[in-house]
Design a protein around this motif. Structure first.
Motif, short mmCIF file in Angstrom:
data_model
loop_
_atom_site.label_atom_id
_atom_site.label_comp_id
_atom_site.label_asym_id
_atom_site.label_seq_id
_atom_site.Cartn_x
_atom_site.Cartn_y
_atom_site.Cartn_z
N LEU A 168 47.24 37.75 47.71
CA LEU A 168 47.63 37.42 46.34
C LEU A 168 46.34 37.12 45.58
N ILE A 169 45.84 38.15 44.87
CA ILE A 169 44.56 37.99 44.19
C ILE A 169 44.72 38.25 42.70
N LYS A 170 43.69 38.74 42.06
CA LYS A 170 43.72 38.86 40.60
C LYS A 170 43.62 40.33 40.21
N SER A 171 44.35 40.70 39.17
CA SER A 171 44.36 42.09 38.72
C SER A 171 43.08 42.41 37.96
N VAL A 180 51.34 44.28 40.80
CA VAL A 180 51.23 42.88 40.42
C VAL A 180 52.43 42.08 40.93
N VAL A 181 52.22 40.77 41.04
CA VAL A 181 53.23 39.87 41.58
C VAL A 181 53.37 38.70 40.62
N PRO A 182 54.51 38.63 39.91
CA PRO A 182 54.66 37.52 38.96
C PRO A 182 54.66 36.17 39.69
N SER A 183 54.01 35.18 39.07
CA SER A 183 53.96 33.85 39.66
C SER A 183 55.02 32.98 39.00
N PHE A 190 50.20 36.46 36.72
CA PHE A 190 50.48 37.40 37.81
C PHE A 190 49.35 37.37 38.84
N TYR A 191 49.74 37.52 40.09
CA TYR A 191 48.77 37.90 41.11
C TYR A 191 48.70 39.42 41.12
N LEU A 193 48.08 42.61 44.14
CA LEU A 193 47.83 42.93 45.54
C LEU A 193 46.51 43.68 45.62
#
Lengths: 582, 582
Positions: A168-171, A180-183, A190-191, A193
C-alpha cells in the motif's frame, strides 16, 4: 493418515507390502471378470486391480461404480503386474484392493483431466482447479516453485537479504497506470499498488542493507495485451557500492546457476552487446542469438543504381535466410504478403536468390548486376543456397520489420529450439526515448537511472544521444531482466526530473522522500529486476506465461473462476467516501 | 569494485594487506596528531587511522573534515592496533589510510545512528531509511529474512510447493473489512485485496497440489489497534488427505526446526490443551505456559459463607502469586487499583496472604476461617510465602480479568523470559461464537472450518456447544498460528453458510465457485496459517511487530515517510468511474 504411500511411489521392491493409497479415479477399465482403476495423485498413477477370483463381489461392484474424479481411499497389497507398463514409474506393479472407501464423489468434469484435454481456454479458466489437476499445468506450478527456491537459495548464499516492501504505497503518474486503493481511514485519499518496489529498494540501499532481493507481486493497470497480466511477479534486486560490472557478474552468476540447476545446461560467459549494435545487427533490443541471420546494411552497395525505392530509403537492410533458395516463387510471394500485413507494415520486399553455382537471381535484376548482388551476399553473409531478403525505408521502422521477419523465418526453419539457451547482455541503453506523439522525452528505463559519467550536460543539447548505465538480460529473444546503476545524489536526480518535464514542486510532491534520502549519505547503488513469470516460462521451454500462473486473469483483467472484479455494496462505497460516476 | 573487503571482515590475519573499504562515517575522533574514523557498513565497523607521522597533511585535513554519515571509500593497509578493542570483531586491527574519496556527503541526520538512538518514534518513521542503518533495526530485518528462508527450506524439503495466489480477488462481506481496488476496465466493479488466500489454497487442494505453502501479504481494513498493520504477512499452508493429527505433527516439526535452527533451542513434543481447559486454567485461549499460576476455581470452597460478593458470582477464581506474601499493603492496594482500571474492569480483588508459618490472612477474614483459606491455597496451589489473588463475577469477564492480572504479575516477577520458549497446541475450539451485540453466531475460525465428526446436527439445537477441528499454535502467550480441517463437501458447506446467516443466494454469489469445486472430487484437506510478523518478533525476543517490518505504517494506516495515502488526480478518478463523496 489417509495414505501410507503416494500414487507415484510403489515399485517392484514393494511387492507383498500392505499399503493405503488415496487419490482420484483417473480411469476405470471394466473387462467383466476384472476391473482396473488408475488412481492418481500429485505424485503419479498407480493401477488398482479388482477381479472375480480374488475380490469380494460387493467390492468388485463398488469398484465398477466408481466415476471419473471420485476421491477414494484404498487398502490393499502390492502385487506384480502380469503385463508391465514401461511408460510409468509404477508400471511394474499393481495393488490388489481389499478395502475401498469413497471419500468424495464427483460430477462428470467439464473436460477430461488428461495431458491433452478437450477443454477450451475459457472452460479451463473457469474450472482452473480442475485444470491444475492435469499434469502439464501441475508440473508448471511445481517447476515455478522450484525456480523460485533456486533463486532464493543462490541469492541467500551470496548474502542477499529478502526484505518485504509495502504493497500500500503512493500513486505516481509517471509510467504506467497505477491500481489505487481508497483509504477508509483517510477519506478522499488513496494508496496505490506498487508497479515495482523501485523507490523502496533504493531506500534500503540508503539504509545500508547492501544486498537486497525480493520475489514480489507488482501491479500495472494497463490495457492488457495478450500474455500480460495486471499482477505479475518480479525478482527484484538491488546492491550498494557497486558498478555496472558488479551487477552484471552477480546476476550472470544467478542465471547460470538457474540454467545449470534447473535445466542441467552449462553456459559460457554471456556475450555483451550495446543497444546500438543490437539494433543495427538484429533490429531489436532483445535479439534471439540462438541463430545467425544478422542484418547486413546495404546502403553503400544498393543506392548507386537507378532503383528509387532503395535510393530514397534511409536504410536498406537484408538478411540471408539459410537454404531458402529452395523456396518456390509462390512461397516467396507468401513471405512478401506476410511482411506487408498491417502488423508488420512493410511496403514490399526485395529478394535475391543465391544459386548453388554462385550466381544470383533477384527481383530487381533490372537495376542490379551480378557484381552488386555478390556484394549483398558478402554483406549479409549469404552462401550459395540461401535467400537474401531485403527491406528498405525509415531506419526504425525497417529494422522492426526485418526483425519480425527474421524471427518468423527462424521459427519456420526450426532454429528456435526450446532446449537451447542463449543469454545475452544488452548494455548502454539510451537514457531517454522520444514519445513521437507528444514530442516529449521519457525515461527509457525509469527516472532513477543514471546517465553515463560525463554525459549529464549533453541532456541540454542532445538528449537522445545520452547513454545510460542501463542493461537488459535477454534470453532466447525475450527480455528476462533489466536494470541500471541509479542516480544517488539529489542534484542529478533533480536535473533528471526537470528533463522529464517535472516541475520542482511535482518532483518534491512525488519523490521528495527519495531526494531527501539522497542528502543523508546515499551510497552508489544499482540493481536489476527479472520478470519471474516470463523467466519460468522460457526455462520451461514455453512462451505463454499464463500456463505458469496458478490463477491467471483473462485479457479483460477478469478472474472468470471467482468472477472478479464485481460490484460492491453501497454501504462499502459510502464508508470509503466514494460514489460511482460513469 | 568499490571495496575489497567489508567493514566487518578484517582480522589480525589481514595485517599487512592492502585493502579498499567503503561505508559510512560513524564517528570521528580528532586528537590533533591523530584522527580515528569508525567506518561502518552492513557487516560491521572498521577503525581507520590518519596521523601526522604517516599521513600526508592534505589527507589528514580531509579526514578531519568528514561529517557523520558521509559515504567514503578508502584504500590503505591493515595494521595492528596499539590498544585493541575486544568488544568488536575487528578490534585487533585498524587501517592506515592512504587514499580517501568522498562518495557522497551527508547533512547532519535528524537522530543519531546508534544502537540507542535519540530519535523518537515519529522521527524514526519519517526517516526510516536512516533508522534501518541502526544495528537493532538492521539486525531485525536480517533476522526476518533468515526465518523466512528457514521456513521455505523446511517446507520445500517436505515436498511443499510454494504457489502464488492472486492479490486482485473478490470482496466478501464476511469477516473483517476488505481493501478494495476499483477496476478501470470493468467500470463500477472492484477487486478486493485478500485477507488471506483461504479459498485459493482450498482450490489448490481440489486441484490435487497436496502440500501448498506461501509466504504472502494479506490485507485487512480494520481500525488499527496498537501493533496491528493494514498489511501483514502470513505463512499460509494447506495439505490434502490429512487429519488434524497430520497437520499438528507437520507444523510442530516446522516450529521445532525454527526454534532449533534460529535460536538453537531444543523443545520437547508440544503439549496440547483443549480450548475449554485453556479457558478454565488460564482464562485465555493463548496461555503463556512458561510459568505456572494456574487458575484455581473456588466456587465450591468460597460460596458457603455469608460473603455475598462471592455468593452472587458465577465464578470465583484465584491464582497463587509465588513469593508475593512479601508485598506490602500499599503494593497490594496498587494491584487492586490495577485490576479496577477500565482496561481490566474488575470491581475489586480479594487477597489472601499465605504466611510462612502456614497460617493465612485475607481481606475477607470476617467471612472465612483458616480452614476455608487452606482449601483456597490447596486449590490454587499456593505455598507458604505466596499471595492468593481472587476475582469473582461473570465467568467470561472474570477469566479475562484474572488472565490479565496473571500476565502482569508474571512480567513483574520476571517469569516471562524471552530466551525461553514454551509452545502449546490449543485444540477443540468452538465452531461458532456468539456476537453479544447482534445476537448472531459468527464462525470462530472461518466459515470453511469443519465441525467435529457427528456434531453437525447439534448446530440446530445447541450451536455454541459444537466443537471444531480447529487448532491454534501458541508460543509464549501469543497465537502464532491457527488453522483447521476444512469442510470438503457442498452440503456441509451449505449448512454452515445457512447457520452463519447467509441466504442460499448470498452463499452462491460469494462462494459459488468453492461449492462448485467441492462437487468435482474435493479431497479431505486442512491447513494452518502463521503470522510471520509476530512469529519473527517472538523468536527475536521482542513484542512489537513494527520493529520487524522494513516500512511499517502508523496507527492511522499512514506511511509517514512517503506520505501515503494521498489524494489522486481528478483524471485518475474519472477514468475509474468514481467521484469523491464525503
Amino acid at each position: 493418515m489417509y495414505r501410507s504411500h503416494s500414487c507415484g511411489e510403489l515399485r517392484e521392491s514393494h511387492i507383498q507390502t500392505a499399503v493405503t493409497l488415496s487419490g482420484w479415479v483417473s480411469k476405470t477399465r471394466d473387462k467383466g471378470f476384472v476391473v482396473w482403476v488408475d488412481l492418481r495423485d500429485r505424485y503419479g498413477i498407480t493401477q488398482l486391480v479388482f477381479d472375480t477370483d480374488r475380490t469380494a463381489p460387493e467390492l468388485l461392484e463398488k469398484a465398477r461404480n466408481l466415476g471419473r474424479e471420485f476421491v477414494i481411499q484404498i487398502k490393499g497389497n502390492v502385487i506384480e503386474r502380469a503385463s508391465k507398463n514401461a511408460n510409468i514409474p509404477t508400471g511394474d506393479i499393481e495393488v490388489l484392493v481389499e478395502e475401498l472407501v469413497v471419500l468424495n464423489e464427483s460430477k462428470t468434469p467439464p473436460f477430461t483431466i488428461e495431458n491433452e484435454t478437450d477443454g477450451g481456454e475459457d472452460l479451463r479458466m473457469k474450472y482452473r482447479y480442475l485444470d491444475i489437476r492435469r499434469n502439464p499445468v501441475k508440473e508448471n506450478l511445481i517447476f515455478r516453485s522450484k525456480v523460485a527456491m533456486e533463486v532464493r537459495n543462490y541469492l541467500s548464499d551470496q548474502e542477499f537479504i529478502e526484505v518485504e516492501t509495502p504493497y500500500l504505497i503512493k500513486s505516481t503518474p509517471e509510467g504506467a497506470r497505477d491500481f489505487v486503493v481508497p483509504s477508509r481511514m483517510n477519506e478522499g485519499q488513496f494508496y496505490a499498488l506498487p508497479q515495482s518496489p523501485q523507490t523502496f529498494k533504493q531506500l534500503l540501499m540508503v539504509g545500508g542493507l547492501d544486498k537486497y532481493f525480493q520475489i514480489v507481486k507488482c501491479f500495472r493497470d494497463e490495457d492488457l495485451r495478450a500474455d500480460r497480466q495486471p499482477e505479475f511477479t518480479q525478482i527484484d534486486c538491488e546492491m550498494a557500492f557497486v558498478e555496472q560490472e558488479d551487477i552484471l557478474n552477480t546476476f550472470e552468476g544467478l542465471t547460470k546457476h538457474l540454467l545449470k540447476s534447473i535445466k542441467g545446461v552449462d553456459v559460457e560467459n554471456f556475450p555483451r552487446m550495446t543497444y546500438d549494435a543490437a539494433m543495427a545487427k538484429y533490429g531489436n533490443d532483445k535479439p534471439d542469438i540462438r541463430f545467425g541471420m544478422e542484418f547486413g546494411e546495404l546502403n553503400a552497395v544498393a543506392q548507386h543504381k537507378e532503383f528509387n525505392v532503395f535510393n530514397s530509403a534511409e536504410l536498406v537492410v537484408g538478411i540471408a535466410v539459410p537454404g531458402a533458395n529452395s523456396y518456390t516463387r509462390k512461397e516467396i510471394d507468401k513471405l512478401i504478403d506476410w511482411v506487408k500485413r498491417p502488423q508488420i507494415g512493410a511496403l514490399g520486399m526485395v529478394y535475391c536468390r543465391c544459386n548453388d553455382d554462385g550466381s544470383f537471381k533477384s527481383s530487381v535484376d533490372k537495376f542490379y548486376d551480378q557484381e552488386d548482388m555478390a556484394k549483398w551476399a558478402e554483406t549479409t553473409g549469404a552462401k550459395p543456397g540461401d535467400l537474401i531478403c531485403i527491406l528498405s525505408g525509415d531506419t526504425n521502422k525497417v529494422r522492426a520489420q526485418l526483425s519480425a521477419l527474421r524471427m518468423e523465418l527462424a521459427t519456420r526453419l526450426g532454429l528456435r529450439q526450446n532446449t537451447e539457451f542463449a543469454p545475452l547482455w544488452v548494455i548502454d541503453f539510451p537514457l531517454l526515448e522520444l514519445d513521437e506523439e507528444t514530442g516529449h522525452y521519457h525515461a527509457m528505463h525509469h527516472p532513477f537511472t543514471s546517465p553515463k559519467p560525463g554525459q549529464l550536460a549533453l541532456l541540454d543539447t542532445d538528449p537522445a544521444a545520452v547513454r545510460a548505465n542501463a542493461y537488459d538480460l535477454v534470453l532466447n529473444g525475450n527480455e528476462i531482466g533489466g536494470g541500471s546503476i541509479r542516480i544517488h545524489d539529489k542534484e542529478t536526480q533533480a536535473t533528471m526530473f526537470k528533463h522529464l518535464g517535472f516541475t520542482p514542486e511535482e518532483a518534491k510532491a512525488q519523490f521528495g522522500f527519495l531526494m531527501d534520502a539522497f542528502q543523508y549519505g546515499a551510497p552508489p547503488h544499482g540493481g536489476i529486476a527479472f520478470g519471474l513469470d516470463r523467466l519460468v516460462a522460457i526455462l520451461g521451454g514455453q512462451e505463454t506465461i499464463r500456463d505458469f500462473i496458478a490463477f491467471p486473469k483473462n485479457n479483460s483483467g477478469r478472474d472468470v473462476m471467482i468472477d472478479a472484479p464485481a460490484p460492491i455494496d453501497d454501504a462499502q462505497l459510502k464508508e470509503l467516501g466514494l460514489k460511482l460516476d460513469f
